[in-house]
Scaffold this active site. Structure first.
Site, PDB file in Angstrom:
ATOM      1  N   CYS A  74       0.801  -1.227   0.000  1.00 50.86           N
ATOM      2  CA  CYS A  74       0.000   0.000   0.000  1.00 50.86           C
ATOM      3  C   CYS A  74       0.840   1.286   0.000  1.00 50.86           C
ATOM      4  CB  CYS A  74      -0.968   0.038   1.177  1.00 50.86           C
ATOM      5  SG  CYS A  74      -1.390  -1.535   1.874  1.00 50.86           S
ATOM      6  N   ARG A  90       6.790 -11.172   5.455  1.00 45.01           N
ATOM      7  CA  ARG A  90       6.326 -11.005   6.828  1.00 45.01           C
ATOM      8  C   ARG A  90       6.973 -12.064   7.695  1.00 45.01           C
ATOM      9  NH1 ARG A  90      -0.069  -9.647   5.584  1.00 45.01           N
ATOM     10  NH2 ARG A  90       0.432  -7.907   4.219  1.00 45.01           N
ATOM     11  N   GLN A 123       1.142 -10.824  -3.379  1.00 48.02           N
ATOM     12  CA  GLN A 123      -0.272 -10.477  -3.349  1.00 48.02           C
ATOM     13  C   GLN A 123      -0.722 -10.036  -4.735  1.00 48.02           C
ATOM     14  OE1 GLN A 123       0.141  -7.385  -0.331  1.00 48.02           O
ATOM     15  NE2 GLN A 123      -1.152  -8.600   1.021  1.00 48.02           N
ATOM     16  N   ASP A 141      -2.421  -7.561  -5.605  1.00 47.89           N
ATOM     17  CA  ASP A 141      -2.849  -6.390  -4.869  1.00 47.89           C
ATOM     18  C   ASP A 141      -3.315  -5.290  -5.807  1.00 47.89           C
ATOM     19  OD1 ASP A 141      -3.271  -5.046  -2.565  1.00 47.89           O
ATOM     20  OD2 ASP A 141      -1.162  -4.807  -2.022  1.00 47.89           O
ATOM     21  N   HIS A 150      -4.925  -0.963  -5.394  1.00 46.51           N
ATOM     22  CA  HIS A 150      -5.514   0.106  -4.595  1.00 46.51           C
ATOM     23  C   HIS A 150      -6.280   1.021  -5.517  1.00 46.51           C
ATOM     24  CE1 HIS A 150      -2.286  -1.501  -2.104  1.00 46.51           C
ATOM     25  NE2 HIS A 150      -3.148  -1.296  -1.140  1.00 46.51           N
ATOM     26  N   LYS A 189     -14.250  -4.213   5.990  1.00 46.76           N
ATOM     27  CA  LYS A 189     -13.951  -4.903   4.729  1.00 46.76           C
ATOM     28  C   LYS A 189     -14.970  -5.982   4.401  1.00 46.76           C
ATOM     29  CE  LYS A 189     -10.675  -7.753   7.287  1.00 46.76           C
ATOM     30  NZ  LYS A 189      -9.456  -8.538   7.281  1.00 46.76           N
ATOM     31  N   HIS A 218      -8.661  -1.179  -0.804  1.00 39.27           N
ATOM     32  CA  HIS A 218      -7.626  -2.215  -0.962  1.00 39.27           C
ATOM     33  C   HIS A 218      -8.359  -3.469  -1.390  1.00 39.27           C
ATOM     34  CE1 HIS A 218      -4.758  -0.222   2.030  1.00 39.27           C
ATOM     35  NE2 HIS A 218      -5.881   0.407   2.252  1.00 39.27           N
TER      36      HIS A 218
END
Length: 646
Positions: free
Chosen positions: A339, A368, A386, A388, A390, A473, A519
């Site tokens: 992000c 992580r 991910q 991912d 945005h 979410k 997200h």
RNA sequence: GCUGGCAUAGCUCAAUCGGUAGAGCAACUGAUUUGUAAUCAGUAGGUUGCGGGUUCGAGUCCCAUUGCCAGCUCCA
């Protein structure tokens, strides 16, 4: 004696003497119901079968066929297991022993260290207790009486602790007794230990008393029971099936991915076959993203620590990140999420309301620090990618952008034929300081999420306290081919990061406004998604995903040349094809490619070479007859293009 | 991270009480020319995860360590 009226689920009404018990009512209906009855629901309250009913009620007999029936059955079974363990291993103390989704466990504190060799002993003892046909009897007593009972009569410090803390508000508590065994329990329970018919002790592992790592380590013994042997056999068969689908095992067998201690724990390495599957999935998603107005970006794998301080991720999540590294006078973090990088792209130039929505997508790798005990195959790793994106939009655009994002996730699950339920993950109103942003913002965005779910007709439920710290979410929970549930995919609303990063756009009135961020990740992580997909398909990937789509198998080297021309034709059409020229009999080659789960084989002998055809064999289905090569190419191409599940 | 279990050839597994590490498949070589889930014969393959210890002798017993598995705790 007074008569009472009992209304049964089919709305029929029967009269009984006041004080009639559930079991008497069941036996008045039928012999088989008497045998199958586990408990009764009286006016919606679940109770023991042998408790008297004294007023007009609507009543339902609970059997093993219902969730509540299984829960009661397994809960009682956990008491029977506890009794068995107590008789076999005196001195054992008992913590908590609830029913779970599939069976039950009991957390015990015992001088004996349990191993799988003890399992059959425990099973035998449980069956013996069943044969004793002990009545299971409820007794109510005051909390003080119960405390003294578990202090002196039947010493068990864990039960005393529960009485003195968890249920300290209750004046009256209940205990259940069967033979020489008594346990603190609210019930309800089976009427008699004889109801237990089939039992399997499954595993032993450890746990902490009350889940607290600073407290006593307990041994947790898992088991499952059934009222019929055939049900147990079926359950064990299903467990075996799940084991066969284990993605770690299939990943090795099909050469999809590997791990190496030298690369590092929890860091998967993708082999050529696995890379094909993964890249194909990525390409599928990328196409869909571009269709929906996303733009793709690439960002580095590390970021300046200050960026994560700005986002609030550091130090908030520092215990689950790899430690920062110092370079010259700056500190960097291996990126735990994408992000903040994307926010920098947003603020790279002034944005106008005309530019919005801006949809930035990236297959972004993140790292992580998961605790070592948490690592598991591809499902829980320390480095993953991910899918991912945005979406930066105005508040007016929020709902339509949410719908756009949710439709994409729905398409993904439909493509794999996975039924999906949506969880609306809201904050925990009791615990407001865990979250960033104002209560007004939370109430507002949760309301918007709810409206979207209703407008789209989603099959949803609300999960209180499941929100991210920056916003509520949508979480998508799918069912795989053998009915297991997985949380996959997420669409999250974020009002907090625009604030933290000072993101803005110029509105139509020439004023500066804050965008809203969505997200979203339909797969979540490629690694975890692949692990689920491998198990969902049991390694039998549909043709469009299969690493090898066709194996061309000449039955003798006389036909090698023709087979090579077939290979060429398939490859020219973009089909992933392998030519097997090994000097082996056709049965051998077929077996080999069947075990590799290749969707199609093209068998080639004299007939095929002469007629310009191939004999098709489909994985798991056998011989499908001959087709001209061009038709076979066409059939495969359309199957692949439509992402058919075969 | 914590608790427990496991680690033998590329893979799946064997090795009695502590007494010469073995099989099938895969690989390689040769023969065989094959019609829908394993053709035959031969060859090679090992510091028993790694490091210590006990013992005349350790795959086997003990200690430590790494990894994996189950669970606990955690999960932006």
């Amino acid at each position: 004696m007074e008569k009472i009226r009992i209304t049964l689920p089919d709305q029929s009404v029967r009269e009984f003497q006041s004080g009639v018990t559930g079991i008497e009512i069941a036996s008045s209906i039928s012999r088989s119901l008497e045998k199958e009855a586990l408990a009764v629901s009286v006016n919606g309250k679940v109770r023991d079968l042998n408790l008297p009913v004294t007023s007009d009620s609507s009543l339902r007999i609970i059997t093993f066929d219902s969730d509540e029936g299984r829960e009661i059955y397994w809960h009682s079974s956990s008491h029977i297991m506890a009794q068995a363990i107590e008789e076999l291993f005196p001195g054992t103390r008992f913590g908590a022993g609830p029913a779970i989704e599939n069976g039950f466990y009991y957390d015990i504190d015992s001088p004996h260290s349990f191993t799988p060799e003890d399992f059959s002993k425990i099973e035998e003892k449980m069956k013996e207790i069943s044969r004793r046909e002990l009545d299971i009897r409820r007794r109510e007593l005051s909390r003080d009486e119960a405390i003294s009972f578990f202090k002196s009569t039947r010493p068990d410090p864990y039960k005393v602790e529960i009485l003195e803390t968890t249920i300290k508000e209750d004046d009256t508590v209940s205990v259940y007794n069967q033979g020489g065994f008594t346990d603190l329990c609210t019930g309800p329970h089976l009427p008699n230990t004889g109801r237990l018919k089939a039992v399997k002790v499954l595993s032993v592992s450890s746990s902490y008393w009350r889940g607290d790592a600073s407290r006593q380590v307990m041994q947790r013994i898992y088991a499952i029971t059934f009222p019929k042997q055939s049900l147990l056999d079926e359950h064990l068969f299903q467990l075996e099936e799940a084991k066969k689908r284990d993605h770690k095992k299939l990943g090795k067998q099909l050469n999809l991915f590997m791990f190496s201690p030298l690369v590092g724990r929890g860091l998967p390495v993708w082999l050529p076959n696995g890379t094909i599957v993964r890249r194909t999935l990525e390409a599928f998603l990328r196409d869909e993203l571009l269709k929906r107005g996303y733009v793709e970006v690439i960002t580095p794998h590390i970021g300046n620590l200050d960026m994560y301080r700005t986002s609030g991720h550091y130090p908030y999540y520092s215990e689950s990140q790899f430690a920062p590294m110092k370079v010259e006078d700056e500190e960097y973090l291996l990126k735990p999420m994408n992000c903040p990088h994307h926010h920098q792209i947003y603020s790279n130039q002034p944005r106008s309301y005309r530019d919005l929505p801006l949809r930035l997508a990236e297959f972004g790798s993140v790292y992580r620090f998961e605790q070592s005990g948490e690592l598991n195959g591809l499902s829980r790793v320390r480095g993953f990618t991910q899918d991912d994106a945005h979406i930066y939009c105005t508040h007016d655009q929020l709902k339509s952008e949410l719908i756009n994002a949710i439709e994409l996730t729905q398409l993904v699950f439909k493509t794999f034929n996975m039924p999906v339920k949506t969880r609306l993950s809201f904050w925990d109103p009791e615990n407001k300081d865990k979250y960033a942003g104002s209560p007004e913002m939370w109430e507002q965005s949760q309301q918007e999420i709810l409206e979207v779910a209703q407008d789209m007709g989603l099959d949803y439920f609300i999960g209180m306290g499941e929100a991210a710290f920056y916003g509520p979410k949508f979480d998508f929970i799918v069912k795989d081919a053998i009915g297991r549930k997985w949380q996959l995919g997420t669409v999250q609303v974020d009002y907090v990061m625009p604030e933290r990063f000072g993101l803005e756009y110029v509105g139509p009135e020439n004023t500066k406004l804050k965008p809203v961020i969505i997200h979203r990740a339909p797969f979540g992580s490629m690694e975890r998604f692949l692990s689920i997909l491998i198990e969902h398909f049991a390694g039998n990937f549909p043709t469009w995903l299969a690493p090898v789509q066709v194996a061309v198998l000449p039955i003798s080297d006389v036909f090698n040349e023709y087979a090579a021309s077939v290979e060429k034709e398939l490859a020219a059409a973009g089909i992933r094809v392998r030519l097997d020229l090994r000097n082996e009999k056709i049965g051998y080659k077929i077996r080999d490619w069947e075990t590799q789960k290749v969707p199609y084989m093209a068998v080639i002998g004299g007939k095929e070479a002469e007629s310009g055809s191939v004999a098709i064999r489909q994985h798991g289905q056998g011989d499908k007859g001959a087709l001209p090569v061009s038709e076979f190419v066409q059939k495969l191409s359309s199957e692949i293009a439509s992402r058919s599940l075969n």
